[in-house]
Design a protein around this motif. Structure first.
Motif, PDB file in Angstrom:
ATOM      1  N   GLY A 151      -2.112 -10.592  20.374  1.00  0.00           N
ATOM      2  CA  GLY A 151      -2.949 -10.838  19.422  1.00  0.00           C
ATOM      3  C   GLY A 151      -2.189 -10.564  18.082  1.00  0.00           C
ATOM      4  N   ILE A 152      -1.053  -9.605  18.131  1.00  0.00           N
ATOM      5  CA  ILE A 152      -0.269  -9.261  16.921  1.00  0.00           C
ATOM      6  C   ILE A 152       1.019  -9.342  17.433  1.00  0.00           C
ATOM      7  CG2 ILE A 152      -0.548  -6.607  17.785  1.00  0.00           C
ATOM      8  CD1 ILE A 152      -0.639  -6.222  14.554  1.00  0.00           C
ATOM      9  N   PHE A 153       1.957 -10.048  16.555  1.00  0.00           N
ATOM     10  CA  PHE A 153       3.287 -10.291  17.094  1.00  0.00           C
ATOM     11  C   PHE A 153       4.143 -10.721  15.875  1.00  0.00           C
ATOM     12  CE2 PHE A 153       0.668 -14.316  17.343  1.00  0.00           C
ATOM     13  CZ  PHE A 153       1.600 -15.136  16.458  1.00  0.00           C
ATOM     14  N   MET A 154       5.572 -10.377  16.035  1.00  0.00           N
ATOM     15  CA  MET A 154       6.382 -10.939  15.146  1.00  0.00           C
ATOM     16  C   MET A 154       6.965 -12.118  15.188  1.00  0.00           C
ATOM     17  SD  MET A 154       7.137  -8.534  12.465  1.00  0.00           S
ATOM     18  CE  MET A 154       8.463  -9.077  12.200  1.00  0.00           C
ATOM     19  N   ASP A 155       7.412 -12.867  14.250  1.00  0.00           N
ATOM     20  CA  ASP A 155       8.357 -14.023  14.304  1.00  0.00           C
ATOM     21  C   ASP A 155       9.117 -14.229  12.912  1.00  0.00           C
ATOM     22  OD1 ASP A 155       6.607 -15.349  12.267  1.00  0.00           O
ATOM     23  OD2 ASP A 155       5.794 -16.727  13.922  1.00  0.00           O
ATOM     24  N   ASP A 198       8.550 -15.710  10.319  1.00  0.00           N
ATOM     25  CA  ASP A 198       7.577 -15.467   9.114  1.00  0.00           C
ATOM     26  C   ASP A 198       7.235 -13.981   8.946  1.00  0.00           C
ATOM     27  OD1 ASP A 198       7.839 -18.322   8.862  1.00  0.00           O
ATOM     28  OD2 ASP A 198       6.421 -18.714  10.390  1.00  0.00           O
ATOM     29  N   GLY A 199       7.229 -13.321   9.771  1.00  0.00           N
ATOM     30  CA  GLY A 199       6.719 -11.830   9.825  1.00  0.00           C
ATOM     31  C   GLY A 199       5.881 -11.557  10.711  1.00  0.00           C
ATOM     32  N   LEU A 200       4.936 -10.543  10.445  1.00  0.00           N
ATOM     33  CA  LEU A 200       4.040  -9.948  11.499  1.00  0.00           C
ATOM     34  C   LEU A 200       2.390 -10.530  11.415  1.00  0.00           C
ATOM     35  CD1 LEU A 200       3.036  -7.622  13.436  1.00  0.00           C
ATOM     36  CD2 LEU A 200       2.324  -6.298  11.376  1.00  0.00           C
ATOM     37  N   HIS A 201       1.992 -11.251  12.491  1.00  0.00           N
ATOM     38  CA  HIS A 201       0.941 -12.317  12.662  1.00  0.00           C
ATOM     39  C   HIS A 201      -0.157 -11.365  13.504  1.00  0.00           C
ATOM     40  CE1 HIS A 201       2.838 -16.074  11.813  1.00  0.00           C
ATOM     41  NE2 HIS A 201       3.880 -15.595  12.119  1.00  0.00           N
ATOM     42  N   LEU A 202      -1.307 -11.576  12.709  1.00  0.00           N
ATOM     43  CA  LEU A 202      -2.440 -11.039  13.368  1.00  0.00           C
ATOM     44  C   LEU A 202      -3.264 -12.349  13.869  1.00  0.00           C
ATOM     45  CD1 LEU A 202      -4.582  -9.083  14.661  1.00  0.00           C
ATOM     46  CD2 LEU A 202      -5.757  -9.181  12.186  1.00  0.00           C
ATOM     47  N   ASP A 203      -3.651 -12.668  15.130  1.00  0.00           N
ATOM     48  CA  ASP A 203      -4.077 -14.004  15.625  1.00  0.00           C
ATOM     49  C   ASP A 203      -4.847 -13.739  16.852  1.00  0.00           C
ATOM     50  OD1 ASP A 203      -4.647 -16.640  15.906  1.00  0.00           O
ATOM     51  OD2 ASP A 203      -3.090 -17.079  17.159  1.00  0.00           O
ATOM     52  N   THR A 204      -6.025 -13.208  16.676  1.00  0.00           N
ATOM     53  CA  THR A 204      -7.120 -12.660  17.595  1.00  0.00           C
ATOM     54  C   THR A 204      -8.507 -13.233  17.379  1.00  0.00           C
ATOM     55  OG1 THR A 204      -7.643 -10.927  19.020  1.00  0.00           O
ATOM     56  CG2 THR A 204      -7.827 -10.450  16.779  1.00  0.00           C
ATOM     57  N   THR A 205      -9.384 -12.991  18.267  1.00  0.00           N
ATOM     58  CA  THR A 205     -10.752 -13.482  18.232  1.00  0.00           C
ATOM     59  C   THR A 205     -11.648 -12.657  17.237  1.00  0.00           C
ATOM     60  OG1 THR A 205     -11.374 -12.136  19.983  1.00  0.00           O
ATOM     61  CG2 THR A 205     -10.850 -14.384  20.498  1.00  0.00           C
ATOM     62  N   CYS A 234     -12.075  -3.616  11.563  1.00  0.00           N
ATOM     63  CA  CYS A 234     -12.959  -3.822  10.843  1.00  0.00           C
ATOM     64  C   CYS A 234     -12.508  -3.991   9.264  1.00  0.00           C
ATOM     65  CB  CYS A 234     -14.027  -2.765  10.743  1.00  0.00           C
ATOM     66  SG  CYS A 234     -15.003  -2.535  12.316  1.00  0.00           S
ATOM     67  N   GLY A 235     -11.303  -3.419   8.994  1.00  0.00           N
ATOM     68  CA  GLY A 235     -10.697  -3.346   7.620  1.00  0.00           C
ATOM     69  C   GLY A 235      -9.150  -3.485   7.781  1.00  0.00           C
ATOM     70  N   PRO A 236      -8.515  -3.323   6.658  1.00  0.00           N
ATOM     71  CA  PRO A 236      -6.762  -3.622   6.902  1.00  0.00           C
ATOM     72  C   PRO A 236      -6.322  -2.509   7.434  1.00  0.00           C
ATOM     73  CG  PRO A 236      -7.922  -3.080   4.483  1.00  0.00           C
ATOM     74  CD  PRO A 236      -8.761  -3.414   5.166  1.00  0.00           C
ATOM     75  N   VAL A 237      -5.299  -2.629   8.265  1.00  0.00           N
ATOM     76  CA  VAL A 237      -4.446  -1.521   8.836  1.00  0.00           C
ATOM     77  C   VAL A 237      -3.129  -1.340   8.414  1.00  0.00           C
ATOM     78  CG1 VAL A 237      -3.724  -0.497  10.952  1.00  0.00           C
ATOM     79  CG2 VAL A 237      -5.911  -1.858  10.825  1.00  0.00           C
ATOM     80  N   THR A 238      -2.724  -0.279   7.802  1.00  0.00           N
ATOM     81  CA  THR A 238      -1.398   0.027   7.337  1.00  0.00           C
ATOM     82  C   THR A 238      -0.464   0.107   8.428  1.00  0.00           C
ATOM     83  OG1 THR A 238      -2.090   0.536   5.338  1.00  0.00           O
ATOM     84  CG2 THR A 238       0.146   1.104   6.026  1.00  0.00           C
ATOM     85  N   VAL A 239       0.645  -0.402   8.684  1.00  0.00           N
ATOM     86  CA  VAL A 239       1.576  -0.420   9.916  1.00  0.00           C
ATOM     87  C   VAL A 239       2.880  -0.003   9.199  1.00  0.00           C
ATOM     88  CG1 VAL A 239       0.382  -1.422  11.686  1.00  0.00           C
ATOM     89  CG2 VAL A 239       1.823  -2.746  10.452  1.00  0.00           C
ATOM     90  N   ARG A 240       3.902   0.343   9.859  1.00  0.00           N
ATOM     91  CA  ARG A 240       5.287   0.622   9.484  1.00  0.00           C
ATOM     92  C   ARG A 240       6.052  -0.473  10.339  1.00  0.00           C
ATOM     93  NH1 ARG A 240       7.226   4.933   6.890  1.00  0.00           N
ATOM     94  NH2 ARG A 240       5.619   6.237   7.341  1.00  0.00           N
ATOM     95  N   PRO A 256      -8.189  -7.273   7.751  1.00  0.00           N
ATOM     96  CA  PRO A 256      -8.870  -7.755   9.028  1.00  0.00           C
ATOM     97  C   PRO A 256      -9.032  -9.204   9.531  1.00  0.00           C
ATOM     98  CG  PRO A 256     -10.420  -7.521   7.065  1.00  0.00           C
ATOM     99  CD  PRO A 256      -8.913  -7.195   6.777  1.00  0.00           C
ATOM    100  N   ALA A 257      -8.662 -10.071   8.467  1.00  0.00           N
ATOM    101  CA  ALA A 257      -8.767 -11.559   8.753  1.00  0.00           C
ATOM    102  C   ALA A 257      -7.313 -12.080   9.294  1.00  0.00           C
ATOM    103  CB  ALA A 257      -8.909 -12.426   7.659  1.00  0.00           C
TER     104      ALA A 257
END
Length: 203
Positions: free
Chosen positions: A67-71, A73-80, A86-92, A127-128
């Motif tokens: 549901g989360i992966f790199m390509d 284009d960058g870091l994708h979130l693609d889950t149900t 519930c809110g934005p998540v900051t990652v490094r 979150p989207a």
């Protein structure tokens, strides 16, 4: 001989008058509320838990897809919907240059590589569904790729880098940069991806 008058017949009605103490018809129970989408509150738990949650997210199309992966284009979130944060998540994202070469002689060669630190960036995902702004890897160059490791907390250490990269050349041979997913095992690591130049197989 006198006879008693019959008792009057009382017909029940559905209406009641003020001050009546008689029983009233019961109202139907309220309709159950429509189920609402749930989400995962990442603000209530630590980095290790959030990283584990993100790493195990199922893909929106198939549960076997991440549901989360790199390509490229960058870091994708693609889950149900019910699995999203519930809110934005900051990652490094810690990036490393991967210098490619081949060892051996004649027709018996094998790819080899070495890492060198490139840069580190903090990006926000969710979150989207969508691509995290600023997460795309830099361009590859001749015999030089880019490894991007997504992690929560402190930057990735050299000892936490993948010990083996399976450099698989697509078929047919690529005419431009291409991407491979990389398995991560670190405690706070979420995902990783390797951007490779078109000539990676011949370096």
């Amino acid at each position: 001989m006198s006879t008693s008058a019959p008792a009057p017949t009382v017909t029940p009605t559905a209406t009641t008058t003020a001050g009546s103490t008689g029983a009233t018809p019961t109202s139907p129970p309220p309709a159950a509320p429509a189920p609402s989408a749930t989400c995962f509150d990442t603000s209530m738990v630590g980095d290790t838990t959030v990283a584990g949650y993100l790493a195990r997210l199922p893909g929106a199309a198939r549960i076997v897809d991440p549901g989360i992966f790199m390509d490229l284009d960058g870091l994708h979130l693609d889950t149900t919907t019910d699995r999203r944060p519930c809110g934005p998540v900051t990652v490094r994202i810690t990036r490393f240059t991967v210098r490619l070469s081949h060892t051996g002689s004649g027709t018996v060669t094998r790819p080899s590589y070495s890492y060198s630190p490139l840069d580190t960036a903090e990006v926000t995902v969710g979150p989207a569904n969508g691509v995290a702004p600023g997460s795309a890897p830099p361009a590859t160059s001749h015999c030089s790729g880019v490894l991007s490791v997504v992690q929560l907390g402190a930057p990735v250490k050299d000892t936490e880098l993948p010990q083996r990269l399976d450099l698989v050349t697509p078929s047919p041979a690529p005419t431009g940069p291409y991407h491979q997913n990389v398995k991560v095992t670190g405690e706070r690591q979420v995902a990783a991806g390797l951007a490779l130049p078109a000539d990676a197989a011949t370096c």
